[in-house]
Write a protein that holds these residues in place. Sequence first.
Motif, short mmCIF file in Angstrom:
data_model
loop_
_atom_site.label_atom_id
_atom_site.label_comp_id
_atom_site.label_asym_id
_atom_site.label_seq_id
_atom_site.Cartn_x
_atom_site.Cartn_y
_atom_site.Cartn_z
N HIS A 121 -14.44 -13.57 32.63
CA HIS A 121 -13.33 -13.24 32.21
C HIS A 121 -11.98 -13.28 31.22
CE1 HIS A 121 -15.30 -14.20 36.32
NE2 HIS A 121 -14.28 -13.38 37.08
N PRO A 122 -10.63 -12.91 31.43
CA PRO A 122 -10.43 -12.72 30.08
C PRO A 122 -10.20 -14.62 29.91
CG PRO A 122 -9.65 -11.31 30.94
CD PRO A 122 -10.75 -12.04 32.16
N VAL A 124 -10.61 -19.23 30.62
CA VAL A 124 -11.60 -20.05 31.19
C VAL A 124 -10.93 -21.43 30.79
CG1 VAL A 124 -14.02 -21.01 31.00
CG2 VAL A 124 -13.35 -18.67 30.61
N THR A 182 -14.98 -18.22 42.09
CA THR A 182 -14.23 -19.09 40.74
C THR A 182 -14.16 -19.49 39.94
OG1 THR A 182 -12.38 -20.41 42.57
CG2 THR A 182 -12.26 -18.00 42.68
N THR A 193 -13.22 -23.54 35.96
CA THR A 193 -12.80 -21.94 36.45
C THR A 193 -12.10 -20.75 35.91
OG1 THR A 193 -9.81 -22.51 36.36
CG2 THR A 193 -11.57 -22.88 38.52
N PHE A 194 -11.39 -19.44 36.09
CA PHE A 194 -11.79 -18.82 34.75
C PHE A 194 -10.78 -17.50 36.25
CE2 PHE A 194 -15.52 -17.39 37.70
CZ PHE A 194 -16.63 -18.62 37.29
N GLY A 195 -10.06 -16.55 35.87
CA GLY A 195 -9.67 -15.48 35.86
C GLY A 195 -9.00 -14.01 35.14
N ALA A 196 -7.95 -13.63 35.68
CA ALA A 196 -7.92 -12.12 34.56
C ALA A 196 -6.57 -13.11 33.75
CB ALA A 196 -6.77 -11.24 35.50
N ASP A 197 -5.60 -14.05 33.63
CA ASP A 197 -5.00 -15.26 32.61
C ASP A 197 -5.13 -16.57 33.71
OD1 ASP A 197 -3.48 -15.38 34.95
OD2 ASP A 197 -2.30 -13.61 34.76
N GLU A 200 -4.36 -17.26 36.22
CA GLU A 200 -4.48 -17.58 37.06
C GLU A 200 -6.10 -18.77 37.87
OE1 GLU A 200 -6.74 -13.89 40.42
OE2 GLU A 200 -7.28 -13.91 38.13
N ALA A 201 -6.36 -18.41 36.50
CA ALA A 201 -7.30 -19.57 36.53
C ALA A 201 -7.21 -21.08 36.38
CB ALA A 201 -7.80 -19.44 34.57
#
Length: 329
Positions: A121-122, A124, A182, A193-197, A200-201
Amino acid sequence: MGRRGGAPASDPLARLVYGSRLLGAEPDLVLHGGGNTSVKVTLPDLTGEPVDVLYVKGSGWDLATIEAPGFAPLRLDRLRALLRLERLSDTMMMHELRGAAIAPGAPDPSVEALLHALVPHPAVLHTHADALLALTDQPDGAAIVGDVFGDRVLVVPYTMPGFDLARRCAEVAPRDLGPRVTGIVLMHHGLFTFGADVEEAYRRHIELITCAERHLAGRPAARPTPDAPAPRVDPLRLARLRREVSAAAGGPMVLTRHDDPDIRAFVSRPDLASVAGRGPLTPDHVLRTKRIPLVGSDLDGYVRDYRRYFDTHRERRGTALTMLDPAPG
Ligand SMILES: [Zn+2]
């Protein structure tokens, strides 16, 4: 845990700075200097060729006050190649991480940079959240984490941060990082945690920690707050203690006194010396808190014990270690 909003609408690094400061502002999530964050972007290099870059927190920076130059830009493909190695010493890993930087003035990257690199994911985010550690540090911590989070997290047993931890995570991720996952719970260490941006993380970070806090809120308090007010302490005694601690630390120290209900409940426990002497919530806190606190006022005894502890374990890592000052805290 309450969630704050209002991230600036700008580039990914600026959003990372913003999200990092939100995490760093909460002492329940990270102590000073603890935790780390990253974002992956594609940048043109000097020749105009696009390069995948991991911006990861540099050591020596604090999340609460970090700025864009506090993140080291590293070549992502190089970091992922390192993860294919079977073994890498701490010294060589730091050497390689520095060598992966695309900017000459970049700070030394966090020792957890490889873990950030392996997550696809982008964005973190990583903290040592108290509520999460309160779950993982139970005798049946893994089962509790499973009950609280279900299949939303990947659980990794404790490994000292560095190459071995990243390698251990690489064995299960990204294969096991399915769409429902997640976060990664590192037992006795913290949460990724991680996410598209970054937004989100961050949202996922707060959601998981809020779950942990709700679980803990359902448990009875360890001790009731004592009815009696905190006893008065002779200011001269405090001044003397401050002078002694300053001498042991090798520099002037500030002494403050806390007597809020939680502190009073804790220090009035008959088993205080035992529970206070079991080490911090996670080894990462040792840098800020020392291994154990001073209970009472025998400072000479504390300093002696600390020197003995250092001498006993100084050879364990196979590298030359420098002892911190032996003062408590
Ligand atoms: Zn950590």
